[in-house]
Design an enzyme around this catalytic site. Structure first.
Site, PDB file in Angstrom:
ATOM      1  N   ASP A 161      -2.728  -6.506 -10.326  1.00  0.00           N
ATOM      2  CA  ASP A 161      -2.889  -6.572  -8.874  1.00  0.00           C
ATOM      3  C   ASP A 161      -4.124  -7.442  -8.602  1.00  0.00           C
ATOM      4  O   ASP A 161      -4.921  -7.696  -9.511  1.00  0.00           O
ATOM      5  CB  ASP A 161      -3.097  -5.148  -8.329  1.00  0.00           C
ATOM      6  CG  ASP A 161      -3.509  -5.143  -6.882  1.00  0.00           C
ATOM      7  OD1 ASP A 161      -2.850  -5.818  -6.075  1.00  0.00           O
ATOM      8  OD2 ASP A 161      -4.504  -4.461  -6.543  1.00  0.00           O
ATOM      9  N   ASP A 185      -6.044  -7.713  -4.940  1.00  0.00           N
ATOM     10  CA  ASP A 185      -7.000  -7.158  -3.972  1.00  0.00           C
ATOM     11  C   ASP A 185      -7.443  -5.755  -4.389  1.00  0.00           C
ATOM     12  O   ASP A 185      -6.625  -4.858  -4.556  1.00  0.00           O
ATOM     13  CB  ASP A 185      -6.371  -7.128  -2.580  1.00  0.00           C
ATOM     14  CG  ASP A 185      -6.070  -8.533  -2.095  1.00  0.00           C
ATOM     15  OD1 ASP A 185      -7.022  -9.322  -2.022  1.00  0.00           O
ATOM     16  OD2 ASP A 185      -4.895  -8.837  -1.831  1.00  0.00           O
ATOM     17  N   GLY A 195       0.215  -6.052   3.237  1.00  0.00           N
ATOM     18  CA  GLY A 195       0.686  -7.308   3.837  1.00  0.00           C
ATOM     19  C   GLY A 195      -0.019  -7.543   5.160  1.00  0.00           C
ATOM     20  O   GLY A 195      -0.031  -6.675   6.033  1.00  0.00           O
ATOM     21  N   LYS A 209       0.569  -9.676   7.740  1.00  0.00           N
ATOM     22  CA  LYS A 209       1.403  -9.749   8.951  1.00  0.00           C
ATOM     23  C   LYS A 209       1.900  -8.348   9.320  1.00  0.00           C
ATOM     24  O   LYS A 209       1.881  -7.951  10.487  1.00  0.00           O
ATOM     25  CB  LYS A 209       2.596 -10.695   8.720  1.00  0.00           C
ATOM     26  CG  LYS A 209       2.186 -12.149   8.497  1.00  0.00           C
ATOM     27  CD  LYS A 209       3.375 -13.092   8.411  1.00  0.00           C
ATOM     28  CE  LYS A 209       4.137 -12.994   7.113  1.00  0.00           C
ATOM     29  NZ  LYS A 209       3.409 -13.532   5.941  1.00  0.00           N
ATOM     30  N   HIS A 221      -1.803 -14.972  11.459  1.00  0.00           N
ATOM     31  CA  HIS A 221      -1.985 -14.738  10.027  1.00  0.00           C
ATOM     32  C   HIS A 221      -2.283 -16.039   9.275  1.00  0.00           C
ATOM     33  O   HIS A 221      -3.060 -16.047   8.314  1.00  0.00           O
ATOM     34  CB  HIS A 221      -0.744 -14.047   9.440  1.00  0.00           C
ATOM     35  CG  HIS A 221      -0.938 -13.610   8.029  1.00  0.00           C
ATOM     36  ND1 HIS A 221      -0.346 -14.231   6.973  1.00  0.00           N
ATOM     37  CD2 HIS A 221      -1.716 -12.623   7.507  1.00  0.00           C
ATOM     38  CE1 HIS A 221      -0.737 -13.649   5.849  1.00  0.00           C
ATOM     39  NE2 HIS A 221      -1.558 -12.667   6.146  1.00  0.00           N
ATOM     40  N   THR A 280       0.494  -8.274  -3.158  1.00  0.00           N
ATOM     41  CA  THR A 280       1.050  -8.362  -1.818  1.00  0.00           C
ATOM     42  C   THR A 280       0.461  -9.546  -1.057  1.00  0.00           C
ATOM     43  O   THR A 280       1.040 -10.016  -0.088  1.00  0.00           O
ATOM     44  CB  THR A 280       0.698  -7.037  -1.103  1.00  0.00           C
ATOM     45  OG1 THR A 280       1.446  -6.017  -1.720  1.00  0.00           O
ATOM     46  CG2 THR A 280       0.962  -7.069   0.339  1.00  0.00           C
ATOM     47  N   ASP A 292      -5.444  -0.562  -8.079  1.00  0.00           N
ATOM     48  CA  ASP A 292      -6.601   0.093  -7.467  1.00  0.00           C
ATOM     49  C   ASP A 292      -6.212   1.054  -6.356  1.00  0.00           C
ATOM     50  O   ASP A 292      -7.098   1.676  -5.768  1.00  0.00           O
ATOM     51  CB  ASP A 292      -7.546  -0.951  -6.858  1.00  0.00           C
ATOM     52  CG  ASP A 292      -6.956  -1.555  -5.605  1.00  0.00           C
ATOM     53  OD1 ASP A 292      -5.842  -2.119  -5.678  1.00  0.00           O
ATOM     54  OD2 ASP A 292      -7.566  -1.418  -4.525  1.00  0.00           O
TER      55      ASP A 292
HETATM   56  C1  XBP Z   1      -3.179  -6.221  -0.699  1.00  0.00           C
HETATM   57  C2  XBP Z   1      -2.808  -6.262   0.699  1.00  0.00           C
HETATM   58  C3  XBP Z   1      -2.868  -7.524   1.415  1.00  0.00           C
HETATM   59  C4  XBP Z   1      -4.230  -8.004   1.787  1.00  0.00           C
HETATM   60  C5  XBP Z   1      -4.099  -9.123   2.795  1.00  0.00           C
HETATM   61  O1  XBP Z   1      -2.567  -5.086  -1.329  1.00  0.00           O
HETATM   62  O2  XBP Z   1      -2.412  -5.269   1.265  1.00  0.00           O
HETATM   63  O3  XBP Z   1      -2.181  -7.347   2.613  1.00  0.00           O
HETATM   64  O4  XBP Z   1      -4.971  -6.967   2.374  1.00  0.00           O
HETATM   65  O5  XBP Z   1      -3.307 -10.149   2.315  1.00  0.00           O
HETATM   66  P1  XBP Z   1      -2.348  -5.026  -2.887  1.00  0.00           P
HETATM   67  P2  XBP Z   1      -2.413 -11.063   3.301  1.00  0.00           P
HETATM   68  O6  XBP Z   1      -3.704  -5.109  -3.524  1.00  0.00           O
HETATM   69  O7  XBP Z   1      -1.744  -3.674  -3.131  1.00  0.00           O
HETATM   70  O8  XBP Z   1      -1.421  -6.142  -3.284  1.00  0.00           O
HETATM   71  O9  XBP Z   1      -3.071 -11.097   4.635  1.00  0.00           O
HETATM   72  O10 XBP Z   1      -2.363 -12.402   2.620  1.00  0.00           O
HETATM   73  O11 XBP Z   1      -1.044 -10.403   3.385  1.00  0.00           O
HETATM   74 MG    MG Z   2      -4.811  -3.660  -4.588  1.00  0.00          MG
END
Ligand code: XBP
Ligand code: MG
Length: 251
Positions: free
Chosen positions: A9, A11, A52, A54, A82, A123, A183
């Protein structure tokens, strides 16, 4: 079964991007569009329930501003906002605002030395992954990951398993050949739905999430001089995550 691939992953896992990265970029996009919306650190913690960007904006409108209306199509309006958010976010990363979490670079290097295959299942938007990898590990690191599964490549985002399943299909690997690094609750649900075990490192937003089923939950991956705290599971006496421990946890 021998471990063949690590699927990461992004983020919260590779870097603490949410509070000081994504959240700030959303707020900059709102200001640029003359919207008086401000996502505080606390509110953003609630909004993270929806993955996500959006999808998160739509969830915010439906939950907090149900009377909000736009001229024209709402999903086009959100897509425009976005796009601006992604521009702000990638600019921030290009300035080096967000570092990798402790142990991430070392573990990726150990994995490459051990001949393990690497992939990403996230994501977030593909441009954001590139901006993070390039700004922290250098442009050549894009080649280290044989699959970067990101964003809208699958319609159903985490906690749906689709992004992990898609990544494994591309690599022609089975769940038993791989292990995931996550995470968050949405992340572990996605990975386990695809049949994968997850190694969990928590952050401030996810410290109280339910990670049942994870072989280990740690405060960070850690370094020899910066040990992790083991929150659940068995680290076999180790003080940081190395490839040997990853292989043990995979068994
Ligand atoms: C990451 C997310 C993403 C980011 C924003 O989750 O939820 O939406 O916060 O990214 P994970 P975008 O770590 O579970 O993948 O604005 O590009 O969608
Ligand atoms: Mg994450």
């Amino acid at each position: 079964m021998t471990l063949q691939a690590l699927i990461f992953d992004v983020d919260g896992t590779l870097a603490d991007t949410e509070r000081d990265g994504h959240r700030v970029a959303f707020n900059r996009a709102f200001a640029e569009a003359d919207l008086e919306w401000e996502w505080s650190e606390e509110l953003y913690g609630e909004l993270l329930a929806v993955t996500g960007g959006k999808e998160r904006i739509l969830h915010y409108l439906e939950t907090y501003l149900p009377d909000f209306r736009v001229d024209g199509d709402l999903s086009e309006f959100i897509a425009g906002l976005h796009k601006s958010k992604t521009r702000h976010y990638t600019e921030m990363l290009g300035e080096g605002v967000i570092p990798l979490r402790p142990g991430v670079e070392r573990l990726i290097n150990e994995a490459r030395d051990a001949g393990l295959r690497l992939a990403i299942a996230t994501t977030t938007t593909p441009a954001n992954v590139e901006a993070l990898l390039v700004s922290t590990l250098g442009p050549e690191s894009m080649e280290w990951f044989e699959v970067i599964a990101a964003g809208d490549i699958v319609p159903a985002k985490k906690p749906a398993p689709d992004i992990y399943t898609w990544a494994m299909e591309q690599m022609k690997l089975e769940p038993a050949d791989c292990i995931a690094f996550e995470d968050s609750r949405n992340g572990i649900l996605s990975a386990s739905g695809a049949g994968l075990k997850s190694i969990i490192s928590v952050n401030a937003y996810t410290a109280n999430d339910d990670f049942s089923g994870a072989p280990i939950v740690v405060s960070q991956w850690g370094e020899p001089d910066d040990p992790f705290e083991v929150l659940a599971g068995d680290a076999s006496g180790k003080s940081y995550l190395d490839i040997e421990l990853v292989q043990q946890l995979h068994h």
